[in-house]
Write a protein that holds these residues in place. Structure first.
Motif, mmCIF file in Angstrom:
data_model
loop_
_atom_site.group_PDB
_atom_site.id
_atom_site.type_symbol
_atom_site.label_atom_id
_atom_site.label_comp_id
_atom_site.label_asym_id
_atom_site.label_seq_id
_atom_site.Cartn_x
_atom_site.Cartn_y
_atom_site.Cartn_z
ATOM 1 N N ILE A 57 -12.863 -41.311 27.570
ATOM 2 C CA ILE A 57 -12.197 -40.840 28.798
ATOM 3 C C ILE A 57 -13.189 -40.925 29.965
ATOM 4 C CG2 ILE A 57 -10.959 -38.919 29.890
ATOM 5 C CD1 ILE A 57 -9.642 -40.080 27.296
ATOM 6 N N ALA A 58 -12.746 -41.475 31.065
ATOM 7 C CA ALA A 58 -13.625 -41.606 32.239
ATOM 8 C C ALA A 58 -13.895 -40.239 32.845
ATOM 9 C CB ALA A 58 -12.978 -42.514 33.277
ATOM 10 N N ILE A 59 -15.075 -40.106 33.458
ATOM 11 C CA ILE A 59 -15.533 -38.835 34.013
ATOM 12 C C ILE A 59 -14.670 -38.393 35.214
ATOM 13 C CG2 ILE A 59 -17.257 -39.593 35.711
ATOM 14 C CD1 ILE A 59 -18.373 -37.423 32.970
ATOM 15 N N ASP A 60 -13.918 -39.350 35.787
ATOM 16 C CA ASP A 60 -13.073 -38.980 36.942
ATOM 17 C C ASP A 60 -11.592 -38.845 36.567
ATOM 18 O OD1 ASP A 60 -12.612 -41.607 36.444
ATOM 19 O OD2 ASP A 60 -12.987 -42.330 38.477
ATOM 20 N N ASP A 61 -11.312 -38.895 35.277
ATOM 21 C CA ASP A 61 -9.916 -38.727 34.832
ATOM 22 C C ASP A 61 -9.652 -37.229 34.636
ATOM 23 O OD1 ASP A 61 -7.452 -38.721 33.674
ATOM 24 O OD2 ASP A 61 -7.926 -40.209 32.118
ATOM 25 N N ILE A 62 -9.467 -36.554 35.762
ATOM 26 C CA ILE A 62 -9.408 -35.085 35.758
ATOM 27 C C ILE A 62 -8.260 -34.549 34.899
ATOM 28 C CG2 ILE A 62 -9.042 -33.061 37.260
ATOM 29 C CD1 ILE A 62 -10.584 -34.555 39.426
ATOM 30 N N ALA A 63 -7.090 -35.195 34.991
ATOM 31 C CA ALA A 63 -5.928 -34.689 34.251
ATOM 32 C C ALA A 63 -6.195 -34.719 32.743
ATOM 33 C CB ALA A 63 -4.696 -35.514 34.595
ATOM 34 N N THR A 64 -6.743 -35.841 32.246
ATOM 35 C CA THR A 64 -6.980 -35.951 30.803
ATOM 36 C C THR A 64 -8.109 -35.015 30.367
ATOM 37 O OG1 THR A 64 -6.327 -38.256 30.971
ATOM 38 C CG2 THR A 64 -7.382 -37.608 28.920
ATOM 39 N N LEU A 65 -9.151 -34.910 31.194
ATOM 40 C CA LEU A 65 -10.266 -34.014 30.841
ATOM 41 C C LEU A 65 -9.786 -32.559 30.767
ATOM 42 C CD1 LEU A 65 -13.154 -35.520 33.030
ATOM 43 C CD2 LEU A 65 -12.952 -35.616 30.532
ATOM 44 N N SER A 66 -8.950 -32.162 31.706
ATOM 45 C CA SER A 66 -8.433 -30.791 31.705
ATOM 46 C C SER A 66 -7.550 -30.560 30.485
ATOM 47 C CB SER A 66 -7.594 -30.513 32.952
ATOM 48 O OG SER A 66 -8.294 -30.901 34.084
ATOM 49 N N HIS A 67 -6.754 -31.586 30.142
ATOM 50 C CA HIS A 67 -5.883 -31.482 28.964
ATOM 51 C C HIS A 67 -6.738 -31.305 27.700
ATOM 52 C CE1 HIS A 67 -2.293 -32.158 26.553
ATOM 53 N NE2 HIS A 67 -3.053 -32.901 25.775
ATOM 54 N N ILE A 68 -7.816 -32.079 27.607
ATOM 55 C CA ILE A 68 -8.721 -31.981 26.452
ATOM 56 C C ILE A 68 -9.311 -30.574 26.396
ATOM 57 C CG2 ILE A 68 -10.988 -32.717 25.583
ATOM 58 C CD1 ILE A 68 -10.295 -35.550 26.433
ATOM 59 N N ALA A 69 -9.779 -30.078 27.552
ATOM 60 C CA ALA A 69 -10.420 -28.752 27.596
ATOM 61 C C ALA A 69 -9.451 -27.656 27.161
ATOM 62 C CB ALA A 69 -10.924 -28.470 29.010
ATOM 63 N N GLU A 70 -8.236 -27.766 27.622
ATOM 64 C CA GLU A 70 -7.243 -26.730 27.330
ATOM 65 C C GLU A 70 -6.841 -26.740 25.854
ATOM 66 O OE1 GLU A 70 -4.335 -26.368 30.305
ATOM 67 O OE2 GLU A 70 -3.740 -24.416 29.510
ATOM 68 N N ASN A 71 -6.880 -27.935 25.247
ATOM 69 C CA ASN A 71 -6.352 -28.057 23.881
ATOM 70 C C ASN A 71 -7.431 -28.280 22.819
ATOM 71 O OD1 ASN A 71 -3.312 -28.030 24.334
ATOM 72 N ND2 ASN A 71 -4.052 -29.502 25.857
ATOM 73 N N LEU A 72 -8.679 -27.962 23.148
ATOM 74 C CA LEU A 72 -9.764 -28.161 22.185
ATOM 75 C C LEU A 72 -9.429 -27.466 20.872
ATOM 76 C CD1 LEU A 72 -13.099 -27.378 24.101
ATOM 77 C CD2 LEU A 72 -12.403 -29.584 23.139
ATOM 78 N N ASP A 73 -9.537 -28.231 19.755
ATOM 79 C CA ASP A 73 -9.328 -27.629 18.431
ATOM 80 C C ASP A 73 -10.722 -27.308 17.891
ATOM 81 O OD1 ASP A 73 -8.881 -27.045 15.796
ATOM 82 O OD2 ASP A 73 -8.187 -29.067 15.250
ATOM 83 N N VAL A 74 -11.184 -26.091 18.174
ATOM 84 C CA VAL A 74 -12.571 -25.761 17.844
ATOM 85 C C VAL A 74 -12.676 -24.488 16.997
ATOM 86 C CG1 VAL A 74 -12.766 -24.728 20.149
ATOM 87 C CG2 VAL A 74 -14.824 -25.185 18.894
#
Ligand code: DC
Length: 222
Positions: A57-74
Motif C-alpha cells: 500500500i502506498a504511503i499516500d493511500d490514506i483511505a486504505t491505510l486508515s482501513h488497515i489501521a481500523e481493522n488490524l487483526d492483532v
C-alpha cells in the motif's frame, strides 16, 4: 470528568517520549510492579506499517491505510505480538518498519482509526500507556503523566543494544541520524505531535539507570 466517572474509571499512567527514550522498558517494569495492563501504542502504528508493507500500500493511500489501521487483526501476548495469526514480534521492530510507522502516524485519519482501540486498553486494575500522545490526546485525564527523554546519542546507543539483542544489525551514526529524522517528524506533524502534556512530569533519563527511572515513576504515582 465527573466524580462518579473518576471513581469507576481504571487509572492510567501515561509515558510519552521520543524514540529510544526507554519508554517501553520502563512501562513494562512499572506495569509488572503494579500488576496493571500495558498499552504499547507504537506497536499499533508499527503493525499498521507492516500490514501496509505486506500489501504494497502506498504511503499516500490514506483511505486504505486508515482501513488497515481500523481493522488490524492483532493479538498482544505478554512477550509476543501476532498479526493475522502470524508472529511479528521482531518484524515490527525493524528500523524500516519504525520509519514507515512514523510516516503513517502523521496521517490524522490513521490516528483517528486507532484511537478507540487504544482507549479500550483502559481496564481494571489500571493501565500504563506508552507512546507519543498518550497524555495529550488518548488519555488526557490520566492520573499520572510522564514525559521520558534522553539525549539523542544516549537513545541511539540504547537502540543499538536493543537491536543487537534482537540480532538486528545497525550502526551508531546511522541510528543517530534516523532518530533525529524521526524526532523531527514526530514533533513537527500537525496531528497529535510528540510533546509533553502541560501536566506531565519530565524525566531526563540520560544519566539514570532503568531501576532509577522505574523508582521515580512509582514515586510519582504514589
Ligand atoms: O514507539 P515506537 O518507536 O514503537 O513508535 C513507532 C512510531 O509510531 C513513532 O515514530 C511515531 C508513531 N507513534 C505515534 O505517532 N504515536 C504514538 N502514540 C506511538 C507511536
Amino acid at each position: 470528568m465527573s466524580q462518579l466517572e473518576n471513581i469507576s474509571t481504571p487509572p492510567v499512567i501515561t509515558i510519552d517520549g521520543p524514540a529510544g527514550s526507554g519508554k517501553g522498558t520502563i512501562a513494562k517494569q512499572v506495569a509488572q510492579q503494579l500488576g496493571w495492563h500495558i498499552l504499547d501504542s507504537g506497536a499499533l502504528y508499527r503493525l499498521t506499517a507492516l500490514a501496509a508493507l505486506q500489501s504494497n500500500i502506498a504511503i499516500d493511500d490514506i483511505a486504505t491505510l486508515s482501513h488497515i489501521a481500523e481493522n488490524l487483526d492483532v493479538v498482544f501476548k505478554p512477550d509476543s505480538i501476532y498479526l493475522e495469526g502470524k508472529e511479528v514480534t521482531l518484524a515490527i521492530r525493524q528500523e524500516a518498519c519504525g520509519n514507515i510507522a512514523s510516516k503513517i502516524a502523521a496521517i490524522a485519519e490513521v490516528r483517528a482509526a486507532l484511537l478507540q482501540r487504544q482507549r479500550n486498553f483502559q481496564q481494571a486494575p489500571g493501565l500504563i500507556a506508552d507512546g507519543r500522545d498518550m497524555g495529550t490526546v488518548v488519555f488526557p485525564n490520566a492520573s499520572t503523566k510522564i514525559y521520558l527523554t534522553a539525549t539523542v546519542e544516549e537513545r541511539a546507543k540504547r537502540r543499538l543494544n536493543q537491536l543487537k539483542q534482537n540480532k538486528i544489525s545497525a550502526s551508531l551514526p546511522h541510528l543517530i541520524k534516523e532518530i533525529q529524522t524521526r524526532d523531527a517528524r514526530d514533533m513537527n506533524r500537525q496531528s497529535a505531535p510528540l510533546k509533553a502534556a502541560d501536566d506531565a512530569l519530565i524525566i531526563d533519563s540520560s544519566d539514570m539507570s532503568i531501576e532509577q527511572v522505574v523508582k521515580s515513576v512509582l514515586q510519582v504515582c504514589q
